[in-house]
Design a protein around this motif. Sequence first.
Motif, PDB file in Angstrom:
ATOM      1  N   PHE A 284       0.694  -1.206  -0.066  1.00 22.28           N
ATOM      2  CA  PHE A 284      -0.140   0.048   0.254  1.00 22.28           C
ATOM      3  C   PHE A 284       0.789   1.162   0.015  1.00 22.28           C
ATOM      4  CE2 PHE A 284      -2.480   3.071   2.666  1.00 22.28           C
ATOM      5  CZ  PHE A 284      -2.951   3.340   1.847  1.00 22.28           C
ATOM      6  N   PRO A 285       0.638   2.194  -1.103  1.00 18.85           N
ATOM      7  CA  PRO A 285       1.723   3.332  -1.027  1.00 18.85           C
ATOM      8  C   PRO A 285       1.293   4.331  -0.206  1.00 18.85           C
ATOM      9  CG  PRO A 285       0.650   2.803  -3.193  1.00 18.85           C
ATOM     10  CD  PRO A 285      -0.146   1.911  -2.271  1.00 18.85           C
ATOM     11  N   GLY A 286       0.439   4.407   0.762  1.00 19.01           N
ATOM     12  CA  GLY A 286      -0.172   5.445   1.558  1.00 19.01           C
ATOM     13  C   GLY A 286      -0.966   6.418   0.954  1.00 19.01           C
ATOM     14  N   LYS A 287      -1.363   7.345   1.628  1.00 18.94           N
ATOM     15  CA  LYS A 287      -2.275   8.529   1.343  1.00 18.94           C
ATOM     16  C   LYS A 287      -1.498   9.641   0.725  1.00 18.94           C
ATOM     17  CE  LYS A 287      -6.215   6.565   2.470  1.00 18.94           C
ATOM     18  NZ  LYS A 287      -7.301   6.133   1.142  1.00 18.94           N
ATOM     19  N   ASN A 288      -2.170  10.466  -0.183  1.00 19.82           N
ATOM     20  CA  ASN A 288      -1.380  11.715  -0.836  1.00 19.82           C
ATOM     21  C   ASN A 288      -2.131  12.795   0.377  1.00 19.82           C
ATOM     22  OD1 ASN A 288      -4.074  12.264  -1.768  1.00 19.82           O
ATOM     23  ND2 ASN A 288      -3.574  11.294  -3.665  1.00 19.82           N
TER      24      ASN A 288
END
Length: 206
Positions: free
Chosen positions: A95-99
């Motif tokens: 999961f790349p995480g949130k922007n």
Amino acid sequence: MARSSAAQRQLDDLVLRLRGCTLCPKMHRPAVSGGPVWSRVISVGQAPGTKEPVLGRPFAWTAGKTLFGWFQRACGMSEVEFRASIYMAAVCRCFPGKNAAGGDRVPDAREILNCASWLEAEIELLQPALVIPIGKLAIQQFIAFDKLTDVIGKKLRVTHRKRTFDIVPLPHPSGASPWHRMEPGLTLLGQALDLIIHHPAWPGRT
């Protein structure tokens, strides 16, 4: 390609190493895998969301319900059957995480490159006849295009890292995107699903 016990052990080991990958410091581990399913068909998603690492499988939440619903309606294949017969990969496995705006962050070029080594290894080992890239980021790993209407609804022959196979792209089944629910996307999606389920490599056709 027939599966040998040695090849299955190689795939088991590959998935085990993938799940332990720590190459990308900004990514949220653990890496997500669909498991060591031996198949001539590989689906390639974009990247996990928040739910997939917790539940331990790709397309585990709302987008997955849409994706598996497509195949249920197209050929009667359930989610359980899909997961048991199709090797499920992705452009990035963590999961790349949130922007800053609160949406899921798009993986950067280095993260995509790091994770590409897993996909290359999977393609080399499984030697697929059909790859199903799901969503713009996944499709871009195999072919350059301008608009989804240029590639959805088509079967394309590609050579990727010296391996040649068919791809049938699908739009991303995100609830945030209306593309697959309105024309021409709705018709093109139907054409793509028809190409997939009638491909010689599709389970039950070989």
